[in-house]
Scaffold this motif. Structure first.
Motif, mmCIF file in Angstrom:
data_model
loop_
_atom_site.group_PDB
_atom_site.id
_atom_site.type_symbol
_atom_site.label_atom_id
_atom_site.label_comp_id
_atom_site.label_asym_id
_atom_site.label_seq_id
_atom_site.Cartn_x
_atom_site.Cartn_y
_atom_site.Cartn_z
ATOM 1 N N THR A 125 36.532 -19.870 -9.552
ATOM 2 C CA THR A 125 37.205 -20.779 -10.769
ATOM 3 C C THR A 125 36.207 -21.161 -11.730
ATOM 4 N N SER A 126 36.728 -21.301 -12.875
ATOM 5 C CA SER A 126 35.871 -21.579 -13.988
ATOM 6 C C SER A 126 36.594 -22.809 -15.040
ATOM 7 N N PHE A 127 35.541 -23.507 -15.819
ATOM 8 C CA PHE A 127 35.975 -24.431 -16.556
ATOM 9 C C PHE A 127 35.140 -24.526 -17.700
ATOM 10 N N GLU A 187 37.341 -29.585 -20.833
ATOM 11 C CA GLU A 187 37.410 -29.683 -19.646
ATOM 12 C C GLU A 187 38.478 -28.861 -18.917
ATOM 13 N N SER A 188 39.155 -27.791 -19.301
ATOM 14 C CA SER A 188 40.323 -27.234 -19.070
ATOM 15 C C SER A 188 39.851 -26.207 -18.048
ATOM 16 N N GLU A 189 40.576 -25.843 -16.998
ATOM 17 C CA GLU A 189 40.295 -24.621 -16.154
ATOM 18 C C GLU A 189 40.830 -23.521 -16.545
#
Length: 276
Positions: A94-96, A101-103
Motif C-alpha cells: 500500500t502507498s501514501f 497524506e492520501s492513500e
C-alpha cells in the motif's frame, strides 16, 4: 522663485515612497519563495536502490528499480523480497503521498519467484514524498492470518529516477526477472572466484615460506631445527585448511552454475505455459 521647503518635502516623500516600495517587493519575494524554501527544508526521505534493506535481523529485501513517469503520473517499483514471501501466506503493498497524506492506488502487476513489480497511480503533480508499505499476512489454519507491517520504503521527488514506464507482456517480465536472478548468482560466482584466487595466492606464499625454512635448517642446531619443524607443520596445517576451503568453494561454483541452468529452465517452462 522656487519654494525650498516644497522641494525638500518632495525629495523626502520620494525617498519614503522608494523605501516603502522596496519593502513591499521584498515582502512579496519572501512570501512567494518561502513555500519553495520550506519544501527544500524537508528532510530527504529516500530508500536506497540496489542495496540490501534490513527487514529483520535475518531478512533483507532490495529495491531493484523505482522510477516515476511524469507524463503518466505513475511510479513503478521492482522489489526483490529475497525469500521473504516464504515466511508469509501473502505479501501486499500500500502507498501514501506526503502532500495530502492520501492513500494511492497500488497494485502488484507481476510477481515471479521473489520479485514483485508494483505500480502506484494517481499521484499529485505536487507530490514531495511517497511511502510504500510492505505488508505480510501470517499463515493461519483457520481464518485469515493477521497482517504485519514489515517495512516502509520511501521515494523523494528530489532523488527518484524519472523515466518512461514501458508496458510489458508477462513473458517479458519473466525474462527480465530471470536476468535479475542470474545477475545475482553471477555476482556470487565472481565473489567466490576471487576468494579462491586469494586463497591460492596465500598457499603459494606459505609454500615459499616452507621452502625457505627448509633451506635454513641446513645451518641450524638440533634445537633450532625442532622449532623450524614446528613452524613448517603449522604452515602445512594452514595450507590444508585453505585447500579444504577452496574445495568447498569449488562446490559452491558448481551449485551456482546449477542454479543458473534451473533459472533458465524455469523461464522457458513459464513462457511455454503462457503460449499454450
Amino acid at each position: 522663485m522656487f519654494n525650498k521647503d516644497k522641494v525638500n518635502l518632495r525629495r523626502k516623500s520620494s525617498r519614503i515612497y522608494v523605501t516603502v516600495i522596496t519593502f513591499v517587493f521584498a515582502g512579496l519575494a519572501f512570501f512567494l519563495t518561502s513555500g519553495f524554501i520550506m519544501k527544500e527544508k524537508v528532510e530527504v526521505l529516500s530508500s536506497p536502490v540496489n542495496e540490501n534493506i534490513e527487514v529483520s535481523s535475518t531478512q533483507n529485501i532490495e529495491i531493484i528499480k523505482w522510477i516515476y513517469d511524469q507524463d503518466k503520473n505513475r511510479m513503478e517499483i521492482v522489489i526483490d523480497t529475497k525469500k521473504l514471501d516464504s515466511d508469509y501466506e501473502n505479501l501486499k503493498f500500500t502507498s501514501f503521498q506526503r502532500s495530502d497524506e492520501s492513500e494511492l492506488k497500488t497494485e502488484t502487476i507481476f510477481q515471479f519467484e521473489d520479485h514483485y513489480v508494483v505500480r502506484i497511480n494517481g499521484l499529485s503533480k505536487e507530490y514531495t514524498q511517497v511511502a510504500l508499505d510492505l505488508i505480510g499476512t501470517e499463515y493461519s489454519e483457520g481464518d485469515k492470518g493477521e497482517e504485519e507491517l514489515l517495512k516502509t520504503l520511501y521515494a523523494d521527488h528530489r532523488e527518484i529516477n524519472k523515466e518512461d514506464i514501458v508496458e510489458k507482456e508477462d513473458s517479458e517480465y519473466i525474462t527480465y526477472t530471470t536476468h535479475l536472478i542470474i545477475d545475482n548468482i553471477e555476482k556470487s560466482v565472481s565473489e567466490t572466484e576471487e576468494m579462491i584466487e586469494e586463497n591460492e595466492t596465500k598457499i603459494d606464499e606459505l609454500n615459499q615460506r616452507i621452502r625457505t625454512l627448509k633451506e635454513e635448517k641446513v645451518y641450524q642446531t638440533d634445537e633450532e631445527k625442532l622449532d623450524t619443524n614446528n613452524d613448517i607443520n603449522s604452515l602445512e596445517i594452514n595450507i590444508g585448511e585453505l585447500e579444504k576451503e577452496n574445495s568447498n568453494l569449488e562446490m559452491d561454483l558448481d551449485m551456482y552454475q546449477e542454479k543458473i541452468e534451473k533459472a533458465k529452465q524455469k523461464e522457458r517452462e513459464k513462457i511455454l505455459e503462457m503460449t499454450n
